[in-house]
Design an enzyme around this catalytic site. Sequence first.
Site, PDB file in Angstrom:
ATOM      1  N   ASP A  88       0.860  -1.179   0.000  1.00  0.00           N
ATOM      2  CA  ASP A  88       0.000   0.000   0.000  1.00  0.00           C
ATOM      3  C   ASP A  88       0.896   1.229   0.000  1.00  0.00           C
ATOM      4  O   ASP A  88       1.977   1.228   0.594  1.00  0.00           O
ATOM      5  CB  ASP A  88      -0.912   0.004   1.225  1.00  0.00           C
ATOM      6  CG  ASP A  88      -2.021  -1.029   1.135  1.00  0.00           C
ATOM      7  OD1 ASP A  88      -2.446  -1.357   0.005  1.00  0.00           O
ATOM      8  OD2 ASP A  88      -2.477  -1.511   2.182  1.00  0.00           O
ATOM      9  N   ASP A  99      -6.874  -1.360  -4.720  1.00  0.00           N
ATOM     10  CA  ASP A  99      -7.975  -0.975  -3.837  1.00  0.00           C
ATOM     11  C   ASP A  99      -8.910   0.019  -4.518  1.00  0.00           C
ATOM     12  O   ASP A  99     -10.132  -0.044  -4.365  1.00  0.00           O
ATOM     13  CB  ASP A  99      -7.436  -0.368  -2.539  1.00  0.00           C
ATOM     14  CG  ASP A  99      -6.553  -1.324  -1.759  1.00  0.00           C
ATOM     15  OD1 ASP A  99      -6.742  -2.553  -1.885  1.00  0.00           O
ATOM     16  OD2 ASP A  99      -5.673  -0.845  -1.014  1.00  0.00           O
TER      17      ASP A  99
END
Length: 165
Positions: free
Chosen positions: A119, A141
């Site tokens: 991330d 995402d």
Amino acid sequence: MNSHLRAGVIAAMVALALDQASKLWLLFVLDIARRGAVKVTPFFDLVLAWNTGISYGWFQSESQFTQIVLMIVKAVAVVVLAVWMARSRTLLATVALGLIIGGAIGNAIDRFAYGAVVDFALFHLQFGGKTFNWYVFNLADVAIVAGVAALLYDSFLGVPAAKAP
């Protein structure tokens, strides 16, 4: 392969390619692990976060068993979504499912390659001397959230389901 399904497969491939390209660039070209956080705007930074859990970092675990279980669950979900995509009746729903599939596969590749999901995107705001951070996320995402939003839109405003005989 009909045109709707083709569009869904293309959406999955584009989401997967953009996700993996962005992560590879951040890890190996920008070298964000060594460099640290990069301020892009007053409200957006590039950071490195290794997510060993699921969405929003829930169920964090570094055990290999947990990572394998999460990969199996993700694989089953991708198969179910692919069947749904193949049977989808609207272009929007098919593309939305493709985005979700591409994002799920992108995060699964990370889990397999690194033992955690990469991330890197962090939005934040400052009010009165306090900083409010959003969850750190990635392009996979974004694809998943956009796909879910499009599915919701399609379910409420799209083509009504066929009536039972």
